[in-house]
Design an enzyme around this catalytic site. Structure first.
Site, PDB file in Angstrom:
ATOM      1  N   GLU A 106      32.414  42.132  46.376  1.00 56.00           N
ATOM      2  CA  GLU A 106      32.480  43.499  46.871  1.00 56.00           C
ATOM      3  C   GLU A 106      31.342  44.317  46.284  1.00 56.00           C
ATOM      4  OE1 GLU A 106      35.995  46.642  47.554  1.00 56.00           O
ATOM      5  OE2 GLU A 106      35.558  46.325  45.443  1.00 56.00           O
ATOM      6  N   HIS A 154      43.691  45.745  42.598  1.00 54.98           N
ATOM      7  CA  HIS A 154      42.407  45.525  43.255  1.00 54.98           C
ATOM      8  C   HIS A 154      42.549  44.418  44.296  1.00 54.98           C
ATOM      9  CE1 HIS A 154      39.217  47.749  40.840  1.00 54.98           C
ATOM     10  NE2 HIS A 154      40.380  48.140  40.327  1.00 54.98           N
ATOM     11  N   ASP A 207      34.056  53.089  41.112  1.00 60.48           N
ATOM     12  CA  ASP A 207      34.570  51.725  41.096  1.00 60.48           C
ATOM     13  C   ASP A 207      33.802  50.857  40.095  1.00 60.48           C
ATOM     14  OD1 ASP A 207      36.364  49.817  41.936  1.00 60.48           O
ATOM     15  OD2 ASP A 207      35.513  49.554  43.931  1.00 60.48           O
ATOM     16  N   HIS A 208      34.008  49.557  40.193  1.00 59.45           N
ATOM     17  CA  HIS A 208      33.478  48.546  39.269  1.00 59.45           C
ATOM     18  C   HIS A 208      32.124  48.896  38.644  1.00 59.45           C
ATOM     19  CE1 HIS A 208      36.427  45.385  40.411  1.00 59.45           C
ATOM     20  NE2 HIS A 208      36.417  46.026  41.561  1.00 59.45           N
ATOM     21  N   HIS A 255      38.849  40.192  46.390  1.00 60.97           N
ATOM     22  CA  HIS A 255      38.258  41.159  47.303  1.00 60.97           C
ATOM     23  C   HIS A 255      38.050  40.514  48.672  1.00 60.97           C
ATOM     24  CE1 HIS A 255      36.511  43.284  43.578  1.00 60.97           C
ATOM     25  NE2 HIS A 255      37.446  44.058  44.079  1.00 60.97           N
ATOM     26  N   ASN A 312      43.382  49.560  45.623  1.00 60.86           N
ATOM     27  CA  ASN A 312      42.047  49.670  46.214  1.00 60.86           C
ATOM     28  C   ASN A 312      42.027  49.134  47.639  1.00 60.86           C
ATOM     29  OD1 ASN A 312      41.277  50.550  43.678  1.00 60.86           O
ATOM     30  ND2 ASN A 312      39.461  49.255  43.600  1.00 60.86           N
TER      31      ASN A 312
END
Length: 397
Positions: free
Chosen positions: A218, A302, A145-146, A263, A324
């Protein structure tokens, strides 16, 4: 670093793994290769999906109108919940590692200088998935992820693991990785992405990149105070990224274009999703390319937790092939454990003794596997609901 990565891939052999650690046993591998999913491209088999098979799977999802749950995990319990759910709902799953999740897998007391614990944990988790994924009989995408600019050392470590695995097995360890350079200028964002895309294309690894900003917080990425205008990507930005990355030979990529995503879960009215941005971007790219292809870009969604089914399914019609999920599955896992404690509370107050049975041991109740299993089951159930929202049920056969 390369020597360290190689040792990560080889070290478990002596401890507990079969001789061909990292490679599925010949009998299981043969079974997986001979399995045909009647509703999926022939290249897609049970187990970890990479390279052309991954591109085929995502292209098929885009055309068939479903999206794959992309789930953040923190250990083998949540990993196994993902694959258990996929086997239940009859579709693919994306198992997603974060920098913080990788560190947690290694152990929070381990020195994380140069992200070595985060790298080791992600590699260890990926190897776990590779050993067991085919047993669940579903396609599994291994993803991270990110990764913001300050974390590129973590990304480089994962790429070294991919390159070593590719050298040994002919495919990358992970299916794909995400770069989130949305805090940088568009030119710098895509310039760095293009540099990594050139490296990833050589080992058939897919890149996910972000345009605009996903709000909220997140796992160490906090955009709670970002200007709301940055939550909405413009079609011209998507086209620019598409042009630049498409110029790389063998490039495979997906785009996390923001359309108001945040998020976490918030009260109704606090999040203003505008999935029409994705539709507009597809049309813009189509016109620029002069093609009949109505959805030239593969988008990802997302901040999916808490979103309405209507918004989710409208986004899927615009070419979203993955959503996500983290906040909702975190809650589900905890809620399963909470419910287990409530049901068996009187048996969890001491090692011996319960109502009416003062001398009877309670081991079968406080065995950690019991509460953890309750969490796994609750998380898997929540993912089955997510798969319904994403049209991802019974898409294998």
């Amino acid at each position: 670093m390369k020597l360290a990565i190689a040792s990560l891939l080889l070290a478990p052999v002596v401890a507990f793994a079969p001789a061909n650690f990292g490679v599925t046993s010949s009998a299981l591998k043969s079974t997986a290769e001979s399995t045909v999913f009647t509703k999926l491209p022939k290249t897609v088999k049970p187990g970890v999906v990479t390279g052309q098979a991954l591109v085929d799977l995502l292209d098929h999802a885009k055309e068939a109108g479903f999206a794959i749950p992309g789930v953040n995990i923190v250990g083998t319990n949540s990993i196994n919940s993902c694959m258990e759910a996929a086997a239940k709902y009859g579709g693919p799953i994306m198992v997603t590692f974060s920098k913080g999740g990788g560190q947690f897998i290694t152990g929070k007391t381990v020195d994380n200088t140069d992200d070595k614990a985060s790298i080791a944990g992600c590699v260890a988790g990926a190897l776990h998935v590779r050993q067991v994924a085919a047993l669940y009989g579903v396609p599994v995408i291994l993803h991270t992820d990110h990764c913001q600019k300050a974390w590129l050392g973590w990304f480089d470590g994962l790429m070294e693991a991919n390159e070593q695995y590719f050298e040994d097995h002919g495919e990358p360890l992970f299916s794909s990785h995400m770069l989130d350079l949305s805090e940088e200028s568009l030119e710098e964002n895509i310039g760095i992405c293009k540099k990594y895309m050139e490296r990833m294309a050589k080992i058939n690894c897919l890149l996910e990149f972000e345009l605009g900003v996903t709000g909220g917080e997140e796992d160490g990425v906090d955009n709670s105070d970002v200007d709301s205008s940055r939550l909405y990507t413009q079609p011209e930005e998507v086209w620019y990224a598409y042009q630049e990355l498409s110029s790389v030979p063998n490039a495979a990529f997906t785009c996390a274009a923001s359309f108001g995503n945040v998020h976490g879960v918030y009260a109704p009215g606090n999040v203003d999703l505008k999935p029409e941005i994705l539709h507009t971007s597809q049309k813009y790219i189509q016109e620029k390319l002069g093609t009949d292809e109505t959805k030239p870009m593969k988008f990802v969604f997302h901040g999916g937790s808490g979103s309405s089914t209507e918004d989710i399914q409208y986004a899927i019609t615009a070419g979203v092939i993955k959503m996500n999920i983290d906040t909702d599955t975190q809650w589900a896992f905890w809620d399963g454990i909470r419910a287990y404690e409530k049901e068996h509370h009187d048996f969890l107050q001491g090692q011996i003794g319960s109502p009416g049975k003062p001398d009877v041991p309670n081991k079968k109740y406080y065995d950690p596997r019991m509460a953890l299993r309750a969490g796994e089951e609750a998380m898997a159930d929540r993912l089955c609901k997510a798969a319904e929202d994403l049209n991802c049920v019974n898409v294998l056969n």
